[in-house]
Design a protein around this motif. Structure first.
Motif, PDB file in Angstrom:
ATOM      1  N   MET A   1       0.854  -1.179   0.000  1.00  0.00           N
ATOM      2  CA  MET A   1       0.000   0.000   0.000  1.00  0.00           C
ATOM      3  C   MET A   1       0.894   1.235   0.000  1.00  0.00           C
ATOM      4  SD  MET A   1      -3.017   1.086   2.669  1.00  0.00           S
ATOM      5  CE  MET A   1      -2.040   0.980   4.143  1.00  0.00           C
ATOM      6  N   ASN A   2       0.707   2.095  -0.963  1.00  0.00           N
ATOM      7  CA  ASN A   2       1.456   3.344  -1.040  1.00  0.00           C
ATOM      8  C   ASN A   2       0.797   4.413  -0.191  1.00  0.00           C
ATOM      9  OD1 ASN A   2       3.435   2.436  -2.752  1.00  0.00           O
ATOM     10  ND2 ASN A   2       2.337   3.036  -4.597  1.00  0.00           N
ATOM     11  N   SER A   3       1.634   5.291   0.360  1.00  0.00           N
ATOM     12  CA  SER A   3       1.141   6.382   1.195  1.00  0.00           C
ATOM     13  C   SER A   3       1.846   7.676   0.844  1.00  0.00           C
ATOM     14  CB  SER A   3       1.397   6.085   2.672  1.00  0.00           C
ATOM     15  OG  SER A   3       0.660   4.974   3.096  1.00  0.00           O
ATOM     16  N   TYR A   4       1.158   8.771   1.165  1.00  0.00           N
ATOM     17  CA  TYR A   4       1.711  10.113   1.023  1.00  0.00           C
ATOM     18  C   TYR A   4       1.452  10.807   2.343  1.00  0.00           C
ATOM     19  CZ  TYR A   4       1.983  15.025  -0.402  1.00  0.00           C
ATOM     20  OH  TYR A   4       2.293  16.362  -0.488  1.00  0.00           O
ATOM     21  N   HIS A   5       2.465  11.471   2.884  1.00  0.00           N
ATOM     22  CA  HIS A   5       2.326  12.144   4.177  1.00  0.00           C
ATOM     23  C   HIS A   5       2.662  13.625   4.012  1.00  0.00           C
ATOM     24  CE1 HIS A   5       2.125  12.404   8.537  1.00  0.00           C
ATOM     25  NE2 HIS A   5       3.155  13.212   8.459  1.00  0.00           N
ATOM     26  N   ILE A   6       1.885  14.479   4.683  1.00  0.00           N
ATOM     27  CA  ILE A   6       2.122  15.918   4.623  1.00  0.00           C
ATOM     28  C   ILE A   6       1.760  16.548   5.957  1.00  0.00           C
ATOM     29  CG2 ILE A   6      -0.183  16.381   3.677  1.00  0.00           C
ATOM     30  CD1 ILE A   6       1.092  18.713   2.076  1.00  0.00           C
ATOM     31  N   ASN A   7       2.570  17.529   6.384  1.00  0.00           N
ATOM     32  CA  ASN A   7       2.243  18.325   7.557  1.00  0.00           C
ATOM     33  C   ASN A   7       1.418  19.516   7.103  1.00  0.00           C
ATOM     34  OD1 ASN A   7       3.610  16.778   9.537  1.00  0.00           O
ATOM     35  ND2 ASN A   7       5.537  17.582   8.779  1.00  0.00           N
ATOM     36  N   LEU A   8       0.371  19.814   7.863  1.00  0.00           N
ATOM     37  CA  LEU A   8      -0.537  20.907   7.536  1.00  0.00           C
ATOM     38  C   LEU A   8      -0.431  21.960   8.635  1.00  0.00           C
ATOM     39  CD1 LEU A   8      -3.506  18.535   6.649  1.00  0.00           C
ATOM     40  CD2 LEU A   8      -2.016  19.721   5.010  1.00  0.00           C
ATOM     41  N   VAL A   9       0.187  23.087   8.313  1.00  0.00           N
ATOM     42  CA  VAL A   9       0.483  24.088   9.338  1.00  0.00           C
ATOM     43  C   VAL A   9      -0.754  24.836   9.820  1.00  0.00           C
ATOM     44  CG1 VAL A   9       2.877  24.401   8.610  1.00  0.00           C
ATOM     45  CG2 VAL A   9       1.098  25.852   7.627  1.00  0.00           C
ATOM     46  N   ASP A  10      -1.797  24.923   8.967  1.00  0.00           N
ATOM     47  CA  ASP A  10      -3.009  25.627   9.360  1.00  0.00           C
ATOM     48  C   ASP A  10      -4.170  25.195   8.467  1.00  0.00           C
ATOM     49  OD1 ASP A  10      -2.541  26.927   6.921  1.00  0.00           O
ATOM     50  OD2 ASP A  10      -1.790  28.747   7.854  1.00  0.00           O
ATOM     51  N   ALA A  11      -5.335  25.814   8.697  1.00  0.00           N
ATOM     52  CA  ALA A  11      -6.528  25.455   7.921  1.00  0.00           C
ATOM     53  C   ALA A  11      -6.320  25.736   6.438  1.00  0.00           C
ATOM     54  CB  ALA A  11      -7.745  26.207   8.451  1.00  0.00           C
ATOM     55  N   ASP A  12      -5.600  26.804   6.108  1.00  0.00           N
ATOM     56  CA  ASP A  12      -5.349  27.121   4.699  1.00  0.00           C
ATOM     57  C   ASP A  12      -4.562  26.006   4.015  1.00  0.00           C
ATOM     58  OD1 ASP A  12      -6.697  29.519   4.915  1.00  0.00           O
ATOM     59  OD2 ASP A  12      -4.875  30.721   5.170  1.00  0.00           O
ATOM     60  N   ALA A  13      -3.629  25.393   4.724  1.00  0.00           N
ATOM     61  CA  ALA A  13      -2.854  24.286   4.163  1.00  0.00           C
ATOM     62  C   ALA A  13      -3.749  23.061   3.960  1.00  0.00           C
ATOM     63  CB  ALA A  13      -1.677  23.941   5.073  1.00  0.00           C
ATOM     64  N   THR A  14      -4.726  22.879   4.848  1.00  0.00           N
ATOM     65  CA  THR A  14      -5.662  21.770   4.716  1.00  0.00           C
ATOM     66  C   THR A  14      -6.555  21.975   3.500  1.00  0.00           C
ATOM     67  OG1 THR A  14      -5.612  21.490   7.122  1.00  0.00           O
ATOM     68  CG2 THR A  14      -7.418  20.418   5.946  1.00  0.00           C
ATOM     69  N   VAL A  15      -7.040  23.202   3.302  1.00  0.00           N
ATOM     70  CA  VAL A  15      -7.841  23.536   2.125  1.00  0.00           C
ATOM     71  C   VAL A  15      -7.001  23.348   0.855  1.00  0.00           C
ATOM     72  CG1 VAL A  15      -8.977  25.447   0.891  1.00  0.00           C
ATOM     73  CG2 VAL A  15      -9.433  25.078   3.319  1.00  0.00           C
ATOM     74  N   ALA A  16      -5.747  23.777   0.903  1.00  0.00           N
ATOM     75  CA  ALA A  16      -4.857  23.646  -0.265  1.00  0.00           C
ATOM     76  C   ALA A  16      -4.641  22.178  -0.636  1.00  0.00           C
ATOM     77  CB  ALA A  16      -3.519  24.332   0.008  1.00  0.00           C
ATOM     78  N   LEU A  17      -4.530  21.300   0.367  1.00  0.00           N
ATOM     79  CA  LEU A  17      -4.394  19.875   0.082  1.00  0.00           C
ATOM     80  C   LEU A  17      -5.651  19.360  -0.629  1.00  0.00           C
ATOM     81  CD1 LEU A  17      -2.883  17.168   0.266  1.00  0.00           C
ATOM     82  CD2 LEU A  17      -3.937  16.873   2.540  1.00  0.00           C
ATOM     83  N   GLY A  18      -6.808  19.793  -0.174  1.00  0.00           N
ATOM     84  CA  GLY A  18      -8.057  19.406  -0.829  1.00  0.00           C
ATOM     85  C   GLY A  18      -8.089  19.860  -2.279  1.00  0.00           C
ATOM     86  N   LYS A  19      -7.671  21.104  -2.515  1.00  0.00           N
ATOM     87  CA  LYS A  19      -7.652  21.638  -3.882  1.00  0.00           C
ATOM     88  C   LYS A  19      -6.654  20.874  -4.750  1.00  0.00           C
ATOM     89  CE  LYS A  19      -9.443  26.205  -2.901  1.00  0.00           C
ATOM     90  NZ  LYS A  19      -9.219  27.654  -2.875  1.00  0.00           N
ATOM     91  N   ARG A  20      -5.513  20.500  -4.183  1.00  0.00           N
ATOM     92  CA  ARG A  20      -4.518  19.727  -4.933  1.00  0.00           C
ATOM     93  C   ARG A  20      -5.090  18.361  -5.311  1.00  0.00           C
ATOM     94  NH1 ARG A  20      -1.908  17.990  -8.510  1.00  0.00           N
ATOM     95  NH2 ARG A  20       0.117  17.005  -8.295  1.00  0.00           N
ATOM     96  N   LEU A  21      -5.792  17.729  -4.389  1.00  0.00           N
ATOM     97  CA  LEU A  21      -6.385  16.430  -4.700  1.00  0.00           C
ATOM     98  C   LEU A  21      -7.469  16.555  -5.764  1.00  0.00           C
ATOM     99  CD1 LEU A  21      -4.869  14.502  -2.924  1.00  0.00           C
ATOM    100  CD2 LEU A  21      -7.028  13.719  -2.058  1.00  0.00           C
ATOM    101  N   ALA A  22      -8.194  17.668  -5.772  1.00  0.00           N
ATOM    102  CA  ALA A  22      -9.230  17.875  -6.786  1.00  0.00           C
ATOM    103  C   ALA A  22      -8.634  17.818  -8.194  1.00  0.00           C
ATOM    104  CB  ALA A  22      -9.937  19.214  -6.560  1.00  0.00           C
ATOM    105  N   GLU A  23      -7.388  18.232  -8.325  1.00  0.00           N
ATOM    106  CA  GLU A  23      -6.720  18.189  -9.626  1.00  0.00           C
ATOM    107  C   GLU A  23      -6.460  16.745 -10.073  1.00  0.00           C
ATOM    108  OE1 GLU A  23      -3.090  20.369  -9.139  1.00  0.00           O
ATOM    109  OE2 GLU A  23      -4.131  22.211  -8.572  1.00  0.00           O
ATOM    110  N   LEU A  24      -6.424  15.814  -9.127  1.00  0.00           N
ATOM    111  CA  LEU A  24      -6.038  14.434  -9.422  1.00  0.00           C
ATOM    112  C   LEU A  24      -7.210  13.458  -9.465  1.00  0.00           C
ATOM    113  CD1 LEU A  24      -2.908  14.216  -7.093  1.00  0.00           C
ATOM    114  CD2 LEU A  24      -2.990  14.844  -9.521  1.00  0.00           C
ATOM    115  N   LEU A  25      -8.334  13.831  -8.891  1.00  0.00           N
ATOM    116  CA  LEU A  25      -9.464  12.906  -8.798  1.00  0.00           C
ATOM    117  C   LEU A  25     -10.336  12.948 -10.037  1.00  0.00           C
ATOM    118  CD1 LEU A  25     -10.780  13.344  -5.142  1.00  0.00           C
ATOM    119  CD2 LEU A  25      -9.010  11.825  -5.993  1.00  0.00           C
TER     120      LEU A  25
END
Length: 154
Positions: free
Chosen positions: A1-25
């Motif tokens: 099973m492959n994994s990706y790990h990221i630290n999220l410094v604040d809510a904006d970073a969490t939103v940015a991760l969501g937006k990045r995933l939207a590009e891939l889904l």
């Protein structure tokens, strides 16, 4: 099973991760969101849904179980199963109809719907890390493998 790990410094970073995933889904896709209350599951979902071009308010479906977002190219269904007393209740909302070829389903608290949900393509675990958060994205299918490999290659 492959994994990706990221630290999220604040809510904006969490939103940015969501937006990045939207590009891939692409539909069909099922995303399980795992984490304690307040970890950032809905914040992540907001970023993902906005990443698909949704302009309105993204609210938690805690009381409605599901919030639909009908967009030009895809239907996104955001589930929050936290208040679900019995997984069989999902039959009454026609759960199987949501998991179709043109939908992306985001499921918070997927353990509460065990036996009634489609299998996940990716599972995102969001954890408190002092004042910050961290997220681990695990591939659960061939599509998930592709998504995680792309994130790791960035």
């Amino acid at each position: 099973m492959n994994s990706y790990h990221i630290n999220l410094v604040d809510a904006d970073a969490t939103v940015a991760l969501g937006k990045r995933l939207a590009e891939l889904l692409t539909a069909p896709c099922v995303v399980y969101l795992v984490g304690d209350l307040g970890a950032g599951k809905t914040t992540f979902s907001r970023g993902l849904i906005q990443g698909f071009g949704y302009q309105g308010n993204v609210k938690s479906p805690t009381y409605t179980l599901v919030e639909p977002y009908e967009l030009a190219n895809v239907s996104i269904y955001h589930f929050d199963l936290y208040r679900l007393a019995d997984p069989q209740e999902l039959e009454f909302i026609g759960i199987e109809e949501y998991f179709n070829q043109s939908s992306i389903c985001l499921v918070e608290w997927p353990d509460k719907g065990q036996g009634w949900l489609a299998s996940a393509d990716i599972q995102i675990n969001i954890e408190h890390n002092n004042e910050q958060r961290s997220a681990t994205i695990d591939a659960m299918s061939a599509l998930g493998e592709t998504i995680v490999a792309t994130l790791n290659a960035d």
